[in-house]
Design a protein around this motif. Sequence first.
Motif, PDB file in Angstrom:
ATOM      1  N   GLU A 183      -6.015 -12.250  -2.899  1.00 15.00           N
ATOM      2  CA  GLU A 183      -6.433 -11.196  -3.351  1.00 15.00           C
ATOM      3  C   GLU A 183      -7.777 -11.370  -4.212  1.00 15.00           C
ATOM      4  N   GLU A 184      -8.633 -10.531  -3.944  1.00 13.24           N
ATOM      5  CA  GLU A 184      -9.959 -10.536  -4.779  1.00 13.24           C
ATOM      6  C   GLU A 184     -10.491  -8.965  -5.198  1.00 13.24           C
ATOM      7  N   GLU A 185     -10.915  -8.716  -6.241  1.00 10.80           N
ATOM      8  CA  GLU A 185     -11.437  -7.641  -6.651  1.00 10.80           C
ATOM      9  C   GLU A 185     -12.838  -7.324  -5.923  1.00 10.80           C
ATOM     10  N   ARG A 186     -13.061  -6.125  -5.027  1.00  7.21           N
ATOM     11  CA  ARG A 186     -14.182  -5.844  -4.446  1.00  7.21           C
ATOM     12  C   ARG A 186     -14.451  -4.487  -4.676  1.00  7.21           C
ATOM     13  N   ASP A 187     -15.940  -3.972  -4.367  1.00  9.60           N
ATOM     14  CA  ASP A 187     -16.058  -2.681  -4.266  1.00  9.60           C
ATOM     15  C   ASP A 187     -15.492  -2.218  -3.024  1.00  9.60           C
ATOM     16  N   VAL A 188     -14.817  -0.926  -2.792  1.00 12.08           N
ATOM     17  CA  VAL A 188     -14.149  -0.343  -1.830  1.00 12.08           C
ATOM     18  C   VAL A 188     -14.342   1.158  -1.850  1.00 12.08           C
ATOM     19  N   TRP A 189     -13.956   1.769  -0.839  1.00 11.74           N
ATOM     20  CA  TRP A 189     -14.080   3.072  -0.661  1.00 11.74           C
ATOM     21  C   TRP A 189     -12.541   3.737  -0.626  1.00 11.74           C
ATOM     22  N   ILE A 190     -12.134   4.660  -1.595  1.00 11.38           N
ATOM     23  CA  ILE A 190     -10.781   5.328  -1.536  1.00 11.38           C
ATOM     24  C   ILE A 190     -10.964   6.516  -0.928  1.00 11.38           C
ATOM     25  N   VAL A 191     -10.227   6.741   0.107  1.00 11.34           N
ATOM     26  CA  VAL A 191     -10.233   8.116   0.808  1.00 11.34           C
ATOM     27  C   VAL A 191      -9.111   8.919   0.579  1.00 11.34           C
ATOM     28  N   THR A 192      -9.215  10.146   0.049  1.00  4.40           N
ATOM     29  CA  THR A 192      -8.039  11.025  -0.148  1.00  4.40           C
ATOM     30  C   THR A 192      -8.349  12.460   0.309  1.00  4.40           C
ATOM     31  N   GLY A 193      -7.520  13.361   0.078  1.00  5.93           N
ATOM     32  CA  GLY A 193      -7.670  14.629   0.657  1.00  5.93           C
ATOM     33  C   GLY A 193      -7.187  14.934   1.790  1.00  5.93           C
ATOM     34  N   THR A 194      -7.382  16.076   2.418  1.00  6.89           N
ATOM     35  CA  THR A 194      -6.935  16.767   3.700  1.00  6.89           C
ATOM     36  C   THR A 194      -8.217  16.569   4.561  1.00  6.89           C
ATOM     37  N   PHE A 195      -7.898  15.955   5.796  1.00 10.62           N
ATOM     38  CA  PHE A 195      -8.891  15.784   7.054  1.00 10.62           C
ATOM     39  C   PHE A 195      -9.241  17.546   7.622  1.00 10.62           C
ATOM     40  N   LYS A 196     -10.699  17.833   7.301  1.00  9.70           N
ATOM     41  CA  LYS A 196     -10.750  19.046   8.042  1.00  9.70           C
ATOM     42  C   LYS A 196     -11.940  18.583   8.750  1.00  9.70           C
ATOM     43  N   PRO A 197     -11.713  18.278  10.152  1.00  7.25           N
ATOM     44  CA  PRO A 197     -12.961  17.710  10.897  1.00  7.25           C
ATOM     45  C   PRO A 197     -14.000  18.800  11.339  1.00  7.25           C
ATOM     46  N   SER A 198     -15.215  18.432  10.957  1.00  5.27           N
ATOM     47  CA  SER A 198     -16.411  18.995  11.299  1.00  5.27           C
ATOM     48  C   SER A 198     -17.354  18.463  11.844  1.00  5.27           C
ATOM     49  N   ILE A 255     -14.272  10.693  -1.025  1.00  2.00           N
ATOM     50  CA  ILE A 255     -14.452   9.325  -0.708  1.00  2.00           C
ATOM     51  C   ILE A 255     -15.229   8.870  -1.921  1.00  2.00           C
ATOM     52  N   GLU A 256     -14.392   8.058  -2.822  1.00  2.00           N
ATOM     53  CA  GLU A 256     -14.949   7.501  -4.023  1.00  2.00           C
ATOM     54  C   GLU A 256     -14.982   5.873  -3.971  1.00  2.00           C
ATOM     55  N   SER A 257     -15.946   5.485  -4.747  1.00  2.00           N
ATOM     56  CA  SER A 257     -16.488   4.032  -4.951  1.00  2.00           C
ATOM     57  C   SER A 257     -15.545   3.670  -6.002  1.00  2.00           C
ATOM     58  N   ARG A 258     -14.834   2.426  -5.693  1.00  2.00           N
ATOM     59  CA  ARG A 258     -14.123   1.869  -6.951  1.00  2.00           C
ATOM     60  C   ARG A 258     -14.010   0.354  -6.844  1.00  2.00           C
ATOM     61  N   ARG A 259     -13.492  -0.261  -7.766  1.00  2.00           N
ATOM     62  CA  ARG A 259     -13.255  -1.798  -7.592  1.00  2.00           C
ATOM     63  C   ARG A 259     -11.962  -2.006  -7.914  1.00  2.00           C
ATOM     64  N   GLU A 260     -11.245  -2.530  -6.664  1.00  2.00           N
ATOM     65  CA  GLU A 260      -9.921  -2.748  -6.278  1.00  2.00           C
ATOM     66  C   GLU A 260      -9.706  -4.081  -5.816  1.00  2.00           C
ATOM     67  N   PRO A 261      -8.538  -4.728  -6.162  1.00  2.00           N
ATOM     68  CA  PRO A 261      -8.015  -5.732  -5.603  1.00  2.00           C
ATOM     69  C   PRO A 261      -7.736  -5.580  -4.005  1.00  2.00           C
ATOM     70  N   VAL A 262      -8.464  -6.502  -2.888  1.00  2.00           N
ATOM     71  CA  VAL A 262      -8.183  -6.453  -1.539  1.00  2.00           C
ATOM     72  C   VAL A 262      -7.429  -7.873  -1.029  1.00  2.00           C
ATOM     73  N   ARG A 263      -6.920  -7.786  -0.041  1.00  2.00           N
ATOM     74  CA  ARG A 263      -6.518  -9.019   0.609  1.00  2.00           C
ATOM     75  C   ARG A 263      -7.534  -9.737   1.322  1.00  2.00           C
ATOM     76  N   LEU A 264      -7.978 -10.881   1.438  1.00  2.00           N
ATOM     77  CA  LEU A 264      -9.164 -11.350   2.370  1.00  2.00           C
ATOM     78  C   LEU A 264      -8.618 -12.417   3.041  1.00  2.00           C
ATOM     79  N   LEU A 265      -9.197 -12.583   4.338  1.00  2.00           N
ATOM     80  CA  LEU A 265      -8.933 -13.919   5.159  1.00  2.00           C
ATOM     81  C   LEU A 265      -9.936 -14.536   5.175  1.00  2.00           C
ATOM     82  N   GLN A 266      -9.658 -15.997   4.764  1.00  2.00           N
ATOM     83  CA  GLN A 266     -10.665 -16.554   4.941  1.00  2.00           C
ATOM     84  C   GLN A 266     -10.730 -17.678   6.049  1.00  2.00           C
ATOM     85  N   VAL A 267     -11.846 -17.841   6.694  1.00  2.00           N
ATOM     86  CA  VAL A 267     -11.809 -18.663   7.822  1.00  2.00           C
ATOM     87  C   VAL A 267     -12.828 -19.951   7.560  1.00  2.00           C
ATOM     88  N   VAL A 268     -12.068 -20.783   7.589  1.00  2.00           N
ATOM     89  CA  VAL A 268     -12.923 -22.050   7.614  1.00  2.00           C
ATOM     90  C   VAL A 268     -12.699 -23.158   8.802  1.00  2.00           C
TER      91      VAL A 268
END
Length: 132
Positions: free
Chosen positions: A1-16, A115-128
């Motif tokens: 896990e590593e802290e990254r800038d992420v988008w947090i999506v909340t609310g009700t989907f109202k497609p337009s 849609i808010e910008s936050r810094r949160e931990p995310v899981r990363l896949l590291q390829v070497v």
Amino acid sequence: EEERDVWIVTGTFKPSPTGISWRRPEDKAFKLYGKSDQGNHLFNAGNFTELLKAFGSRTCRPVINRTDEQPTGFFGWQEYRDEWSKSFSALFPDPRYENFDLVREHFVEQTGLTIESRREPVRLLQVVPIKK
């Protein structure tokens, strides 16, 4: 896990969606764009999770979905770059993908989501590379 800038999506989907119909005659596409929604664009379609992934890809950030309900069905989208080039870019974020706050603003207008910008931990896949 590593802290990254992420988008947090909340609310009700109202497609337009505001894009042209291309998947089926009755479906309009969501537009993922920054400065302009004119010119060359890429077409794609998928479920709601894939639509959010496309938004994350266009804005170079992971998306964490915390919506009230998971919409069902399939959605089409059109992805516009700020600069168009057929050549592959090895840079990340790709310089042709800019104006992320504008992309967020336009996507919010078409989905009704928050849609808010936050810094949160995310899981990363590291390829070497494997050394022989």
